[in-house]
Write a protein that holds these residues in place. Structure first.
Motif, PDB file in Angstrom:
ATOM      1  N   ASP A   8      79.108  -7.728 -22.543  1.00 55.97           N
ATOM      2  CA  ASP A   8      80.425  -7.140 -22.563  1.00 55.97           C
ATOM      3  C   ASP A   8      80.629  -6.388 -21.233  1.00 55.97           C
ATOM      4  O   ASP A   8      81.627  -6.309 -20.508  1.00 55.97           O
ATOM      5  CB  ASP A   8      80.643  -6.271 -23.712  1.00 55.97           C
ATOM      6  CG  ASP A   8      80.507  -6.813 -24.907  1.00 55.97           C
ATOM      7  OD1 ASP A   8      81.190  -8.114 -25.227  1.00 55.97           O
ATOM      8  OD2 ASP A   8      79.817  -6.264 -25.874  1.00 55.97           O
ATOM      9  N   PHE A   9      79.392  -5.660 -20.966  1.00 60.94           N
ATOM     10  CA  PHE A   9      79.356  -4.925 -19.701  1.00 60.94           C
ATOM     11  C   PHE A   9      79.771  -5.690 -18.375  1.00 60.94           C
ATOM     12  O   PHE A   9      80.564  -5.540 -17.731  1.00 60.94           O
ATOM     13  CB  PHE A   9      78.097  -4.270 -19.504  1.00 60.94           C
ATOM     14  CG  PHE A   9      77.893  -3.564 -18.151  1.00 60.94           C
ATOM     15  CD1 PHE A   9      78.460  -2.189 -18.126  1.00 60.94           C
ATOM     16  CD2 PHE A   9      77.049  -3.931 -17.092  1.00 60.94           C
ATOM     17  CE1 PHE A   9      78.258  -1.414 -17.091  1.00 60.94           C
ATOM     18  CE2 PHE A   9      76.950  -3.182 -16.157  1.00 60.94           C
ATOM     19  CZ  PHE A   9      77.540  -1.960 -16.051  1.00 60.94           C
ATOM     20  N   LEU A  10      79.133  -6.913 -18.336  1.00 62.36           N
ATOM     21  CA  LEU A  10      79.346  -7.715 -17.364  1.00 62.36           C
ATOM     22  C   LEU A  10      80.878  -8.263 -17.369  1.00 62.36           C
ATOM     23  O   LEU A  10      81.393  -8.147 -16.229  1.00 62.36           O
ATOM     24  CB  LEU A  10      78.454  -8.998 -17.429  1.00 62.36           C
ATOM     25  CG  LEU A  10      77.058  -8.795 -16.763  1.00 62.36           C
ATOM     26  CD1 LEU A  10      76.206 -10.018 -16.952  1.00 62.36           C
ATOM     27  CD2 LEU A  10      77.079  -8.312 -15.433  1.00 62.36           C
ATOM     28  N   GLU A  11      81.455  -8.683 -18.391  1.00 53.22           N
ATOM     29  CA  GLU A  11      82.712  -9.146 -18.497  1.00 53.22           C
ATOM     30  C   GLU A  11      83.674  -8.231 -18.081  1.00 53.22           C
ATOM     31  O   GLU A  11      84.634  -8.255 -17.347  1.00 53.22           O
ATOM     32  CB  GLU A  11      82.804  -9.702 -19.860  1.00 53.22           C
ATOM     33  CG  GLU A  11      84.314 -10.004 -20.055  1.00 53.22           C
ATOM     34  CD  GLU A  11      84.461 -10.678 -21.435  1.00 53.22           C
ATOM     35  OE1 GLU A  11      85.511 -10.392 -21.975  1.00 53.22           O
ATOM     36  OE2 GLU A  11      83.434 -11.513 -21.924  1.00 53.22           O
ATOM     37  N   GLN A  12      83.343  -6.817 -18.604  1.00 46.85           N
ATOM     38  CA  GLN A  12      84.124  -5.535 -18.285  1.00 46.85           C
ATOM     39  C   GLN A  12      84.177  -5.363 -16.845  1.00 46.85           C
ATOM     40  O   GLN A  12      85.117  -5.162 -16.200  1.00 46.85           O
ATOM     41  CB  GLN A  12      83.881  -4.327 -19.122  1.00 46.85           C
ATOM     42  CG  GLN A  12      85.073  -3.612 -19.376  1.00 46.85           C
ATOM     43  CD  GLN A  12      85.088  -2.294 -19.786  1.00 46.85           C
ATOM     44  OE1 GLN A  12      83.953  -1.592 -19.423  1.00 46.85           O
ATOM     45  NE2 GLN A  12      86.117  -1.667 -20.236  1.00 46.85           N
ATOM     46  N   THR A  34      67.385 -11.326 -20.511  1.00 49.10           N
ATOM     47  CA  THR A  34      67.680 -12.723 -21.095  1.00 49.10           C
ATOM     48  C   THR A  34      68.690 -12.450 -22.022  1.00 49.10           C
ATOM     49  O   THR A  34      69.219 -11.181 -22.132  1.00 49.10           O
ATOM     50  CB  THR A  34      66.287 -12.928 -22.090  1.00 49.10           C
ATOM     51  OG1 THR A  34      66.311 -11.713 -23.046  1.00 49.10           O
ATOM     52  CG2 THR A  34      64.994 -12.905 -21.116  1.00 49.10           C
ATOM     53  N   LYS A  35      69.083 -13.306 -22.612  1.00 47.01           N
ATOM     54  CA  LYS A  35      70.486 -13.417 -23.409  1.00 47.01           C
ATOM     55  C   LYS A  35      70.120 -12.361 -24.864  1.00 47.01           C
ATOM     56  O   LYS A  35      70.991 -11.429 -24.893  1.00 47.01           O
ATOM     57  CB  LYS A  35      70.603 -14.836 -24.183  1.00 47.01           C
ATOM     58  CG  LYS A  35      72.136 -14.971 -24.713  1.00 47.01           C
ATOM     59  CD  LYS A  35      72.299 -16.175 -24.979  1.00 47.01           C
ATOM     60  CE  LYS A  35      73.668 -16.292 -25.536  1.00 47.01           C
ATOM     61  NZ  LYS A  35      74.315 -17.440 -25.672  1.00 47.01           N
ATOM     62  N   LYS A  36      68.821 -12.281 -25.063  1.00 49.03           N
ATOM     63  CA  LYS A  36      68.694 -11.421 -26.264  1.00 49.03           C
ATOM     64  C   LYS A  36      68.644  -9.828 -25.761  1.00 49.03           C
ATOM     65  O   LYS A  36      68.989  -9.205 -26.575  1.00 49.03           O
ATOM     66  CB  LYS A  36      66.907 -11.969 -26.750  1.00 49.03           C
ATOM     67  CG  LYS A  36      67.022 -11.498 -28.416  1.00 49.03           C
ATOM     68  CD  LYS A  36      65.522 -12.409 -28.770  1.00 49.03           C
ATOM     69  CE  LYS A  36      65.291 -11.671 -29.979  1.00 49.03           C
ATOM     70  NZ  LYS A  36      63.727 -11.928 -30.217  1.00 49.03           N
ATOM     71  N   PRO A  84      69.554  -4.187 -25.898  1.00 48.87           N
ATOM     72  CA  PRO A  84      68.707  -3.550 -25.063  1.00 48.87           C
ATOM     73  C   PRO A  84      67.400  -2.753 -25.719  1.00 48.87           C
ATOM     74  O   PRO A  84      66.421  -2.395 -25.085  1.00 48.87           O
ATOM     75  CB  PRO A  84      69.726  -2.417 -24.500  1.00 48.87           C
ATOM     76  CG  PRO A  84      70.955  -2.952 -24.727  1.00 48.87           C
ATOM     77  CD  PRO A  84      71.113  -3.741 -25.891  1.00 48.87           C
ATOM     78  N   SER A  85      67.753  -2.459 -26.985  1.00 48.39           N
ATOM     79  CA  SER A  85      66.542  -1.790 -27.652  1.00 48.39           C
ATOM     80  C   SER A  85      65.111  -2.457 -27.876  1.00 48.39           C
ATOM     81  O   SER A  85      64.184  -1.767 -27.895  1.00 48.39           O
ATOM     82  CB  SER A  85      66.891  -1.298 -29.313  1.00 48.39           C
ATOM     83  OG  SER A  85      67.136  -2.527 -29.930  1.00 48.39           O
ATOM     84  N   ILE A  86      65.310  -3.715 -27.636  1.00 51.56           N
ATOM     85  CA  ILE A  86      64.160  -4.545 -27.519  1.00 51.56           C
ATOM     86  C   ILE A  86      63.228  -4.172 -26.066  1.00 51.56           C
ATOM     87  O   ILE A  86      62.160  -4.900 -26.084  1.00 51.56           O
ATOM     88  CB  ILE A  86      64.054  -6.069 -27.797  1.00 51.56           C
ATOM     89  CG1 ILE A  86      64.929  -6.749 -26.631  1.00 51.56           C
ATOM     90  CG2 ILE A  86      64.813  -5.968 -29.242  1.00 51.56           C
ATOM     91  CD1 ILE A  86      65.069  -8.045 -26.683  1.00 51.56           C
TER      92      ILE A  86
END
Ligand code: GDP
Ligand code: MG
Length: 438
Positions: A328-332, A378-380, A385-387
């Motif tokens: 979403d960040f990139l899109e925004q 990566t997509k995940k 981001p918590s991983i």
């Protein structure tokens, strides 16, 4: 005023129409804020009445909340109250244009005379003659002469033994001889209005036949400024006002009242002690400043035109529920970019320049770096981001040509940003419960 308004805003958002209770509630806050800003109470009363009338029952524009809609009306009415359009300095049909500066002692007459001369030369290519006609204040002549030297502009003076009337008379003759197109007469002020002073100013006016009488008013004096303006105007028929010391803490109450009470346009604003700190007065900018909302309206306008509404709504929902991801960040980021330079946008947002938000400052170069980092995830990782453990961080840093510190910083900022966005989403739309800040 901003805090008050936004507090009320949170209560009335998410409705389709502006209701009477909404307006009433907001107007109570606006009224208090204006009185606090030292606006004349009669002016406040009239103002509130006209806003109520305009705001009530208005169809709320699609991309505005009722609260924003009311603010928009308040802003428009404030602008109108301060004169609407920007008002220009007089130009005589036949040169030279004579400008007489009047006002209380310490208001900023002498300083403004020099500032105005500088402005006229710089912006209008004029050749003003400065005239030292304050023969009472010790060192007043010297003060103007020093300023003249600084500007490399001639100052006309006959010392302090010749009457101001005589000085004005000879100065204008001299200006004609030397082909000056403006004559700026700096006059004496008193601590309070007194008859002797007024009589003298009237005599100078009689002889100099000024095309413009500029009343210089200290904006910091608030309500007093209105009384001063009223008496000067009664006696001399002032043609314009210069509000000085707007760089100070003043809330701008004087600006609103002076125009409303004297019906004389504010032509310039003094924004500091330096010689180039004089600006043409813009009612619309002053209104925004008084409302304390940065440039929130132009932000709203920009957002209206560039952000896809559907997407925006989706995003807002995500912001509120905190499941905003790096995708979403990139899109925004792309959407925001299409609106203009980031710094500019951020500065327009209320609360953005307040303390606690400083570390969120973004510059365009920084954004490039940020984008590289995000694109290396990566997509995940983007979704959650918590991983992000140490080895993932290392890989991302390598992949994006940045350092682990950069990655760490971004992850931290992202968390902060999510928090901030949640606040902002709560402030500007939807049914978020959080009280807006700023
Ligand atoms: P006068 O007695 O009306 O001629 O006032 P002066 O021109 O001597 O100004 C009085 C003081 O106000 C001086 O210290 C100026 O530097 C200061 N002053 C004038 N205009 C401004 C302004 O726009 N901003 C600030 N901060 N100070 C100003
Ligand atoms: Mg002076």
């Amino acid at each position: 005023l901003a805090e008050r308004l936004q507090g009320t805003l949170t209560k009335i958002r998410g409705k389709g129409k502006v209701s009477e209770t909404d307006v009433k509630e907001m107007m109570r806050e606006v009224r208090l804020a204006l009185l606090e800003a030292d606006v004349n109470f009669k002016v406040v009363k009239q103002f509130i009445a006209s806003v109520k009338e305009k705001a009530l029952g208005q169809e709320v524009m699609k991309s505005l909340t009722p609260g924003q809609q009311v603010i928009k009306v308040v802003n428009e009415e404030l602008t109108a109250l301060m004169g609407g359009e920007q008002s220009k300095i007089a130009v005589a049909a036949k040169s030279p244009t004579v400008v007489m500066m009047v006002g209380l002692q310490g208001a900023g007459k002498t300083t403004t005379t020099a500032k105005l001369a500088n402005h006229l030369r710089k912006k209008h290519n004029r050749q003003p003659l400065l005239v030292a006609a304050d023969i009472y204040r010790p060192a007043a002549i010297k003060q103007l002469e020093t300023l003249g030297k600084q500007l490399n502009m001639p100052v006309f003076s006959l010392g302090d033994q010749v009457s101001p009337v005589e000085i004005a008379k000879q100065a204008i003759e001299k200006a004609k001889e030397d082909h000056h197109d403006y004559v700026l007469i700096d006059t004496a002020g008193r601590l309070h209005i007194d008859e002797t002073l007024m009589d003298e100013l009237k005599q100078v006016k009689e002889i100099a036949k000024p095309d413009e009488i500029l009343l210089v008013v200290d904006a910091m004096t608030g309500q007093d400024a209105v009384n001063v303006a009223e008496s000067f105007n009664e006696q001399l028929d002032v043609t314009g006002v210069v509000l000085t010391k707007l760089d100070g803490d003043t809330r701008g109450g004087a600006a609103i009242s002076v125009k409303a009470v004297t019906n004389t346009p504010i032509k310039f604003a003094g924004m500091g002690e330096k010689i180039d700190q004089l600006e043409p007065f813009h009612p619309d900018r002053m209104a925004s400043r008084i409302l304390g909302m940065g440039d929130v309206l132009s932000l709203i306008e920009k957002a209206q035109t560039s952000v896809d509404e559907e997407k925006a709504r989706e995003l807002e929902k995500k912001m509120r529920t905190m499941d905003f991801t790096f995708d979403d960040f990139l899109e925004q980021l792309d959407q925001v970019r299409s609106m203009g330079p980031l710094d500019e946008l951020l500065n327009m947002m209320p609360g953005m320049n307040k303390k606690g938000m400083k570390d969120l400052k973004v510059d365009d170069k920084q954004i490039g770096k940020v984008e590289a980092i995000v694109r290396s995830m990566t997509k995940k990782e983007k979704q959650d981001p918590s991983i992000m453990n140490a080895s993932r961080r290392r890989r991302i840093a390598k992949g994006s040509g940045t350092t682990i510190q950069d990655v760490n910083r971004l992850l931290k900022q992202f968390e902060d940003m999510k928090k901030m966005m949640k606040q902002m989403a709560g402030m500007t739309s939807g049914k978020g419960k959080k009280k807006g800040k700023g």
